[in-house]
Write a protein that holds these residues in place. Structure first.
Motif, short mmCIF file in Angstrom:
data_model
loop_
_atom_site.label_atom_id
_atom_site.label_comp_id
_atom_site.label_asym_id
_atom_site.label_seq_id
_atom_site.Cartn_x
_atom_site.Cartn_y
_atom_site.Cartn_z
N ASN A 199 0.87 -1.18 0.00
CA ASN A 199 0.00 0.00 0.00
C ASN A 199 0.90 1.23 0.00
O ASN A 199 1.49 1.58 1.02
N LYS A 257 -10.41 11.26 9.40
CA LYS A 257 -9.63 12.34 8.78
C LYS A 257 -10.21 13.72 9.08
O LYS A 257 -11.38 13.85 9.46
N HIS A 286 -9.88 2.59 11.21
CA HIS A 286 -9.26 2.28 12.50
C HIS A 286 -10.18 1.42 13.35
O HIS A 286 -9.75 0.45 13.95
N ASP A 343 -6.84 4.39 -5.10
CA ASP A 343 -7.31 5.08 -3.89
C ASP A 343 -7.23 6.59 -4.17
O ASP A 343 -6.16 7.07 -4.59
N ARG A 388 -10.60 1.48 4.42
CA ARG A 388 -9.47 1.42 5.36
C ARG A 388 -9.89 2.19 6.60
O ARG A 388 -10.10 3.40 6.52
N1 PMM Z 1 -4.14 7.38 4.75
C1 PMM Z 1 -3.21 7.30 5.70
C2 PMM Z 1 -2.23 6.28 5.67
N2 PMM Z 1 -2.25 5.36 4.70
N3 PMM Z 1 -3.22 4.45 2.76
C3 PMM Z 1 -4.14 4.52 1.80
N4 PMM Z 1 -4.17 3.58 0.83
N5 PMM Z 1 -5.09 5.50 1.77
C4 PMM Z 1 -5.12 6.49 2.71
O1 PMM Z 1 -5.97 7.40 2.60
C5 PMM Z 1 -4.15 6.46 3.75
C6 PMM Z 1 -3.21 5.41 3.74
C7 PMM Z 1 -3.21 8.31 6.80
O2 PMM Z 1 -4.05 7.91 7.83
P1 PMM Z 1 -3.54 7.16 9.20
O3 PMM Z 1 -2.51 8.06 9.82
O4 PMM Z 1 -4.74 7.01 10.00
O5 PMM Z 1 -2.95 5.84 8.84
#
Ligand code: PMM
Length: 271
Positions: free
Chosen positions: A97, A204, A246, A168, A244
């Motif tokens: 990812n 977010k 938490h 994405d 995706r």
């Molecule tokens: N956002 C975050 C981290 N990884 N990966 C994908 N594919 N898409 C996202 O929007 C994305 C990601 C930031 O969020 P976090 O700090 O909660 O992980």
């Protein structure tokens, strides 16, 4: 996809799972809650975040991925670095990812092509330190679509197979709240490109802005769960392949409700 940030500074869960034991325990609990994939990240991408050295990132994620793989927990590696992706794949990660979709590190597409694994290509314009100055669009949906298509072309040229690609829109990455809402409203235009689409709104800041109190202060991170669930279910109903999040249980429950109305089952299948 359940989020597991093994970082001291991620915007919503930074510092919570930065010990090995806490991270592994949380990864298994995401699966118990209904996640089909645990997304392990070792570098915060919150706006303004400073970068960490690759060796630090590897040291954070590899032991956790190894331990989760030993318990048959499927993982993706959330990284923009080819070196970290390669180490994570060797440790058992099944998906890469990359929030930069291969743009941050030209070696990434080759690592993914050689591994033959699924590749999440997110829309991205710059590293976190200066990404918000790049949130300038005349037509955000068309521009995100076109920029993602260029990343897809690069991946295909490096030998990544089309059926391994997931797109994405990159909510919050070089995006203002109105851009995130516009992309959400027109998710069909991304889906039209013919690849599975991942939607990642969880906690977010545009949700915090939407839910601002009378004083104009954005709703803090821990008050954004219902909005996360609502946006995630709306995205799935609009045809997103995955979300995706938490708090996996709340979203899985909401999707179960949606499915009870006759919608199809969502299953992530390792390629
Ligand atoms: N956002 C975050 C981290 N990884 N990966 C994908 N594919 N898409 C996202 O929007 C994305 C990601 C930031 O969020 P976090 O700090 O909660 O992980």
């Amino acid at each position: 996809m359940g989020v597991l940030n093994v970082t001291p500074d991620s915007f919503s869960d930074g510092g919570r799972y930065d010990s090995f034991a806490a991270a592994v325990q949380h990864g298994t609990s995401l699966i118990r809650d209904g996640a089909q994939l645990v997304d392990v990240g070792g570098e915060s991408t919150r706006p303004g975040a400073a970068r960490v050295p690759a060796v630090t990132e590897i040291g954070r994620v590899v032991p956790v991925i190894e331990a989760l793989s030993a318990q048959n927990v499927p993982t993706s590696i959330d990284t923009t670095r080819a070196e970290v992706a390669a180490a994570a794949l060797a440790a058992g990660a099944q998906v890469v990812n990359d929030v930069s979709g291969g743009l941050a590190d030209p070696a990434m597409v080759k690592v993914v092509a050689d591994a033959g694994c699924p590749f999440v290509i997110m829309h991205w314009r710059a590293h976190s330190a200066d990404m918000q100055s790049r949130a300038v669009y005349s037509d955000v949906v068309t521009e995100v679509r076109d920029e993602l298509s260029r990343r897809v072309d690069d991946a295909l040229a490096a030998g990544v197979r089309a059926e391994r690609i997931i797109l994405d829109p990159g909510l919050g990455f070089a995006k203002l709240p109105e851009h995130n809402w516009e992309l959400t409203r027109h998710l069909d235009r991304l889906i039209e490109l013919g690849f599975p689409v991942l939607y990642a709104s969880s906690r977010k800041s545009y949700l915090g802005r939407l839910l601002a109190g009378p004083d104009g202060e954005p709703r803090p991170v821990d008050g954004r769960e219902a909005a996360t669930v609502a946006t995630s279910v709306l995205a799935v109903a609009a045809g997103a392949w995955g979300v995706r999040v938490h708090d996996v249980r709340a979203t899985v429950d909401a999707i179960a409700v949606w499915r009870a109305t006759g919608a199809p089952e969502l299953t992530w299948r390792p390629a």
